[in-house]
Structure formats: C-alpha cells, structure tokens
Design an enzyme around this catalytic site. Structure first.
Site, mmCIF file in Angstrom:
data_model
loop_
_atom_site.group_PDB
_atom_site.id
_atom_site.type_symbol
_atom_site.label_atom_id
_atom_site.label_comp_id
_atom_site.label_asym_id
_atom_site.label_seq_id
_atom_site.Cartn_x
_atom_site.Cartn_y
_atom_site.Cartn_z
ATOM 1 N N ASN A 1 0.855 -1.191 0.000
ATOM 2 C CA ASN A 1 0.000 0.000 0.000
ATOM 3 C C ASN A 1 0.893 1.244 0.000
ATOM 4 O OD1 ASN A 1 -1.442 2.276 1.064
ATOM 5 N ND2 ASN A 1 -3.110 0.887 1.599
ATOM 6 N N HIS B 1 0.925 6.272 1.733
ATOM 7 C CA HIS B 1 1.673 7.247 2.538
ATOM 8 C C HIS B 1 2.821 7.908 1.794
ATOM 9 C CE1 HIS B 1 -1.037 6.791 5.643
ATOM 10 N NE2 HIS B 1 -0.675 5.586 6.032
ATOM 11 N N HIS C 1 -5.716 3.638 -1.769
ATOM 12 C CA HIS C 1 -7.059 3.975 -1.285
ATOM 13 C C HIS C 1 -7.392 5.368 -1.804
ATOM 14 C CE1 HIS C 1 -9.808 4.322 2.548
ATOM 15 N NE2 HIS C 1 -10.454 4.573 1.440
ATOM 16 N N ARG D 1 -9.553 8.085 -1.276
ATOM 17 C CA ARG D 1 -10.509 8.523 -0.253
ATOM 18 C C ARG D 1 -11.341 9.677 -0.777
ATOM 19 N NH1 ARG D 1 -8.842 6.559 5.182
ATOM 20 N NH2 ARG D 1 -10.576 7.788 5.920
ATOM 21 N N ARG E 1 -7.104 12.812 0.612
ATOM 22 C CA ARG E 1 -6.010 13.278 1.476
ATOM 23 C C ARG E 1 -4.643 12.759 1.043
ATOM 24 N NH1 ARG E 1 -7.283 9.998 7.035
ATOM 25 N NH2 ARG E 1 -9.294 11.023 6.755
ATOM 26 N N GLU F 1 -8.661 0.354 -2.867
ATOM 27 C CA GLU F 1 -9.564 0.390 -1.713
ATOM 28 C C GLU F 1 -10.507 1.561 -1.911
ATOM 29 O OE1 GLU F 1 -7.172 0.883 1.728
ATOM 30 O OE2 GLU F 1 -6.109 -0.990 1.438
ATOM 31 N N THR G 1 -8.288 3.675 8.218
ATOM 32 C CA THR G 1 -9.512 2.871 8.259
ATOM 33 C C THR G 1 -9.576 2.160 9.605
ATOM 34 O OG1 THR G 1 -9.038 2.487 5.938
ATOM 35 C CG2 THR G 1 -10.836 1.232 6.887
ATOM 36 N N HIS H 1 -3.754 -4.595 7.690
ATOM 37 C CA HIS H 1 -3.887 -3.451 8.600
ATOM 38 C C HIS H 1 -3.024 -3.643 9.843
ATOM 39 C CE1 HIS H 1 -5.396 0.186 10.410
ATOM 40 N NE2 HIS H 1 -5.916 0.447 9.234
HETATM 41 N N1 PXP Z 1 -5.887 -3.044 4.124
HETATM 42 C C1 PXP Z 1 -6.841 -2.088 4.159
HETATM 43 C C2 PXP Z 1 -8.222 -2.437 3.718
HETATM 44 C C3 PXP Z 1 -6.528 -0.773 4.587
HETATM 45 O O1 PXP Z 1 -7.497 0.173 4.614
HETATM 46 C C4 PXP Z 1 -5.203 -0.467 4.951
HETATM 47 C C5 PXP Z 1 -4.848 0.932 5.350
HETATM 48 O O2 PXP Z 1 -5.001 1.791 4.267
HETATM 49 C C6 PXP Z 1 -4.245 -1.500 4.872
HETATM 50 C C7 PXP Z 1 -4.621 -2.772 4.492
HETATM 51 C C8 PXP Z 1 -2.812 -1.248 5.212
HETATM 52 O O3 PXP Z 1 -2.689 -0.935 6.571
HETATM 53 P P1 PXP Z 1 -1.285 -0.456 7.131
HETATM 54 O O4 PXP Z 1 -0.987 0.857 6.498
HETATM 55 O O5 PXP Z 1 -1.533 -0.361 8.602
HETATM 56 O O6 PXP Z 1 -0.284 -1.511 6.761
#
Ligand code: PXP
Length: 238
Positions: free
Chosen positions: A7, A10, A43, A45, A49, A70, A101, A191
């Site tokens: 992901n 960030h 994601h 959003r 953001r 996402e 999330t 997550h």
């Molecule tokens: N899976 C989903 C559905 C999420 O919303 C997120 C956060 O955007 C992640 C995985 C990744 O989470 P993390 O950034 O804590 O690794």
C-alpha cells in the site's frame, strides 16, 4: 506463497503535506515491483487526502502486477473505479475524521448498499474483496452480497498490548479465516502488519494476500523502497 500487496498511500501523504509533485507514488509502485511486490494497493478517499485520481490513472497504465483499489461504497468513487478498472477493488468503510480505516466494513448492516457496489464493480470486470472484522456475521454477509474475497482486518491483532491478547486475537483470525475458506471465498488480510507481527498471519492456512502499507513506507524512509519491500517479501517466504 502468500502474495504481498504494497500500500503506497503514505508516499502520497508526504507529497500532499506540501501540495507538490514529490515523492511520486507512481515511482514508489515501480520500486515496489522491483522489490518483489505482487500487488500495489491504493485507497482513493473521498477527501483525497493522499492518493489522487491522477495517481490511480497513471498506476493503471504502469503497474504490471495486481492493482488493488480500496474504496468506500460511495457512488462517485465506484464510478471512478468502474472507469479505471483496477484488477481488484476492496470495499472499506470510510469516515472523514479517522486517521486511517478504523474498523471493518459493516456489510451485514448495509447489505443492499454493499451488494449494489459489488455488482457494479463486478459488471466492470473487477474482482471484489470486502474488508471485514473477524466476525462470522460479517463473513456470512460477504457471501450474501456475492463478494469473491474477504480481507480480514488485522488491526486488533496488531494493536494487542499483551502476548495473551495477541494470542486471543490470532485465534479469532484463524476462526474467521476457516469460515471464509469454507464459504468458498478467497482469503486476504491486512492493517497494522509490520516486520515483527506479520508471520503468524502469513501462516494462517490458505492465506493468499497481505496488504501492508505504513510499516513498509516507514522502513523505506530508512533503507529505500525496493529494499523495504524485499525484506517484507523475504519474511513472507520463510
Ligand atoms: N488493508 C486495508 C483495507 C486498509 O485500509 C489499509 C490501510 O489503508 C491496509 C490494508 C494497510 O494498513 P497499514 O498501512 O496499517 O499496513
């Protein structure tokens, strides 16, 4: 082997902090692929953001592994998804005031809405996963709405303050994972996973995909993106 979805939200968060053009999440996606990522996750959003529509469209053109979007069950974001056509869509809950999330999607409490979004995405040829807490009622709802996969929310496991709580949360993940597999759905998780806590989740039988963002981007600041992804891939292959 469990597939790693990286992901890159960030990377875009840092860019948006200065409303500039760098760092570019599109570059990060290429480096993640070089590091062995099996998928790129973003994601989009409602408040934009971090990831922007421009990022999503460029990623659609440049990513050669799975592109997982996402999104919330909101009509205009579903419209964008249907036009861009990522490989996979993961439906998530979204509240503007949250930092990230916070919980799984309440599919059971919003069957009609989730079913409609799932159908629209599938009609556009997109594979649909639901981000759910390890709760059997929610997993039944995933079957009811016709989703193809469930991504288990591992936040409670990741945030466990003691080994006993962590063990209890891991048992919940195992029980939910069994129900998902027995329902004939594909099993994903994510997550709060990091270099220390990922392996017990990766070892859950029939786990197919883990989506990991924050800890990889945080490590990338220190060691570089490609290396950070490679180190996580190595943990998943052990
Ligand atoms: N899976 C989903 C559905 C999420 O919303 C997120 C956060 O955007 C992640 C995985 C990744 O989470 P993390 O950034 O804590 O690794």
């Amino acid at each position: 082997m469990v597939q790693l979805g990286v992901n890159i939200d960030h990377v875009a968060t840092i860019r948006q902090a200065r409303q500039t053009y760098e760092p570019d999440p599109v570059w990060a996606a290429a480096l993640a692929e070089l590091g062995g990522a099996d998928g790129i996750t973003v994601h989009l959003r409602e408040d934009r953001r971090h990831i922007q529509e421009r990022d999503l469209r460029l990623l659609r053109e440049t990513v050669t592994v799975k592109l997982n979007l996402e999104l919330a069950c909101v009509e205009d974001i579903v419209d964008i998804a249907c036009s861009v056509r990522p490989t996979q869509a993961t439906l998530v809950p979204e509240r503007r005031e949250e930092v990230t999330t916070e919980g799984g999607l309440d599919a059971d409490g919003n069957l009609t809405r989730v079913r409609q979004a799932t159908r629209r995405l599938q009609d556009a040829g997109i594979f649909v996963s639901l981000f759910l807490d390890p709760d059997l009622k929610q997993i039944d709802a995933a079957t009811a709405v016709g989703a193809q996969a469930v991504e288990l929310h591992t936040g409670a496991y990741a945030l466990a303050a003691t080994p006993a709580v962590e063990q209890a949360e891991l048992l919940k993940q195992h029980a939910a994972a069994r129900a998902i597999v027995e329902a004939g759905l594909h099993l994903h998780a994510g997550h709060g996973l990091n270099y220390r806590n990922v392996q017990p989740i990766a070892r859950i039988p029939r786990m197919e995909e883990l989506n990991i963002g924050h800890s990889i981007v945080a490590r990338a600041v220190m060691v570089g993106f490609q290396t950070a992804v490679r180190e996580m891939k190595n943990l998943l292959s052990q």
